[in-house]
Design a protein around this motif. Structure first.
Motif, PDB file in Angstrom:
ATOM      1  N   MET A   1      51.230  43.197  21.451  1.00 25.35           N
ATOM      2  CA  MET A   1      51.198  44.632  21.619  1.00 25.35           C
ATOM      3  C   MET A   1      49.991  44.996  22.513  1.00 25.35           C
ATOM      4  N   ILE A   2      50.217  45.886  23.461  1.00 23.65           N
ATOM      5  CA  ILE A   2      49.133  46.292  24.350  1.00 23.65           C
ATOM      6  C   ILE A   2      48.175  47.214  23.605  1.00 23.65           C
ATOM      7  N   TYR A   3      46.899  46.860  23.657  1.00 24.22           N
ATOM      8  CA  TYR A   3      45.827  47.631  23.044  1.00 24.22           C
ATOM      9  C   TYR A   3      45.246  48.620  24.039  1.00 24.22           C
ATOM     10  N   GLY A   4      45.100  48.163  25.296  1.00 17.72           N
ATOM     11  CA  GLY A   4      44.533  49.035  26.318  1.00 17.72           C
ATOM     12  C   GLY A   4      44.684  48.454  27.707  1.00 17.72           C
ATOM     13  N   ILE A   5      44.645  49.340  28.687  1.00 22.06           N
ATOM     14  CA  ILE A   5      44.737  48.960  30.088  1.00 22.06           C
ATOM     15  C   ILE A   5      43.584  49.633  30.821  1.00 22.06           C
ATOM     16  N   GLY A   6      42.952  48.892  31.706  1.00 20.83           N
ATOM     17  CA  GLY A   6      41.857  49.459  32.503  1.00 20.83           C
ATOM     18  C   GLY A   6      41.965  49.016  33.943  1.00 20.83           C
ATOM     19  N   THR A   7      41.607  49.909  34.823  1.00 19.11           N
ATOM     20  CA  THR A   7      41.585  49.577  36.248  1.00 19.11           C
ATOM     21  C   THR A   7      40.335  50.180  36.870  1.00 19.11           C
ATOM     22  N   ASP A   8      39.878  49.569  37.943  1.00 16.72           N
ATOM     23  CA  ASP A   8      38.710  50.099  38.630  1.00 16.72           C
ATOM     24  C   ASP A   8      38.773  49.692  40.091  1.00 16.72           C
ATOM     25  N   ILE A   9      38.377  50.601  40.944  1.00 25.91           N
ATOM     26  CA  ILE A   9      38.208  50.303  42.362  1.00 25.91           C
ATOM     27  C   ILE A   9      36.770  50.629  42.711  1.00 25.91           C
ATOM     28  N   CYS A  10      36.161  49.744  43.452  1.00 31.14           N
ATOM     29  CA  CYS A  10      34.733  49.857  43.743  1.00 31.14           C
ATOM     30  C   CYS A  10      34.514  49.760  45.245  1.00 31.14           C
ATOM     31  N   ASP A  11      33.761  50.680  45.777  1.00 33.54           N
ATOM     32  CA  ASP A  11      33.423  50.663  47.195  1.00 33.54           C
ATOM     33  C   ASP A  11      32.272  49.669  47.391  1.00 33.54           C
ATOM     34  N   ILE A  12      32.538  48.599  48.113  1.00 32.46           N
ATOM     35  CA  ILE A  12      31.535  47.555  48.311  1.00 32.46           C
ATOM     36  C   ILE A  12      30.308  48.113  49.034  1.00 32.46           C
ATOM     37  N   ARG A  13      30.508  49.122  49.858  1.00 32.36           N
ATOM     38  CA  ARG A  13      29.372  49.744  50.555  1.00 32.36           C
ATOM     39  C   ARG A  13      28.437  50.423  49.545  1.00 32.36           C
ATOM     40  N   ARG A  14      28.992  50.964  48.476  1.00 35.79           N
ATOM     41  CA  ARG A  14      28.167  51.572  47.421  1.00 35.79           C
ATOM     42  C   ARG A  14      27.346  50.507  46.696  1.00 35.79           C
ATOM     43  N   ILE A  15      27.970  49.361  46.434  1.00 43.10           N
ATOM     44  CA  ILE A  15      27.254  48.245  45.808  1.00 43.10           C
ATOM     45  C   ILE A  15      26.135  47.775  46.738  1.00 43.10           C
ATOM     46  N   ALA A  16      26.424  47.688  48.031  1.00 46.79           N
ATOM     47  CA  ALA A  16      25.414  47.270  49.004  1.00 46.79           C
ATOM     48  C   ALA A  16      24.245  48.247  49.031  1.00 46.79           C
ATOM     49  N   ALA A  17      24.541  49.541  48.977  1.00 50.83           N
ATOM     50  CA  ALA A  17      23.476  50.551  48.993  1.00 50.83           C
ATOM     51  C   ALA A  17      22.621  50.461  47.729  1.00 50.83           C
ATOM     52  N   THR A  18      23.265  50.249  46.592  1.00 47.86           N
ATOM     53  CA  THR A  18      22.521  50.100  45.333  1.00 47.86           C
ATOM     54  C   THR A  18      21.665  48.841  45.391  1.00 47.86           C
ATOM     55  N   PHE A  19      22.226  47.770  45.928  1.00 48.39           N
ATOM     56  CA  PHE A  19      21.473  46.527  46.056  1.00 48.39           C
ATOM     57  C   PHE A  19      20.276  46.710  46.990  1.00 48.39           C
TER      58      PHE A  19
END
Length: 131
Positions: A1-19
């Motif tokens: 039985m499915i308990y939950g579903i999750g999805t995410d899209i991440c802008d790699i440029r945002r990760i680069a800026a945070t880094f």
């Protein structure tokens, strides 16, 4: 039985800026010890590949936190959720500490997929309750 579903899209440029702002401190916050070692090795050889790795792990952990319905509230934490790969390359979720204990007590199992393309990393997680 499915308990939950999750999805995410991440802008790699945002990760680069945070880094750029936080440096390795950001990677240490998001990655488990095993992931951090892989990230360091990839970043040393191919800095852009290291950022993509960091972005896919960030995205997968966000998707997992949504699928379990906790967001980033205890027992969920970045470093207790690890995205590893089987020898075949298939991504798998490996949990640690209190998050692992909570997850197992709920009788849950998770499936994850990750992808990245030029500017984006995306993940999809399905969590099932064992029957």
């Amino acid at each position: 039985m499915i308990y939950g579903i999750g999805t995410d899209i991440c802008d790699i440029r945002r990760i680069a800026a945070t880094f750029e702002r936080q440096g390795e401190r950001f990677a240490q916050k998001v990655l488990s010890d095993a992931e951090f070692a892989i990230w360091q090795a990839r970043s040393a050889r191919w800095p852009k590949r290291g950022l993509r790795y960091l972005a896919t792990r960030f995205s997968a952990k966000e998707a997992f936190s949504k699928a379990i319905g906790l967001g980033l509230h205890l027992p969920m934490s970045w470093r207790l959720c690890e995205i590893a790969n089987e020898k075949s390359g298939k991504p798998v979720i490996v949990l640690h500490g209190g998050l692992k204990d909570w997850f197992e007590a709920q009788g849950l199992r998770a499936h994850v997929t990750v992808t990245d393309e030029t500017d984006y990393a995306a993940s999809f997680v399905v969590v099932e309750r064992n029957e």
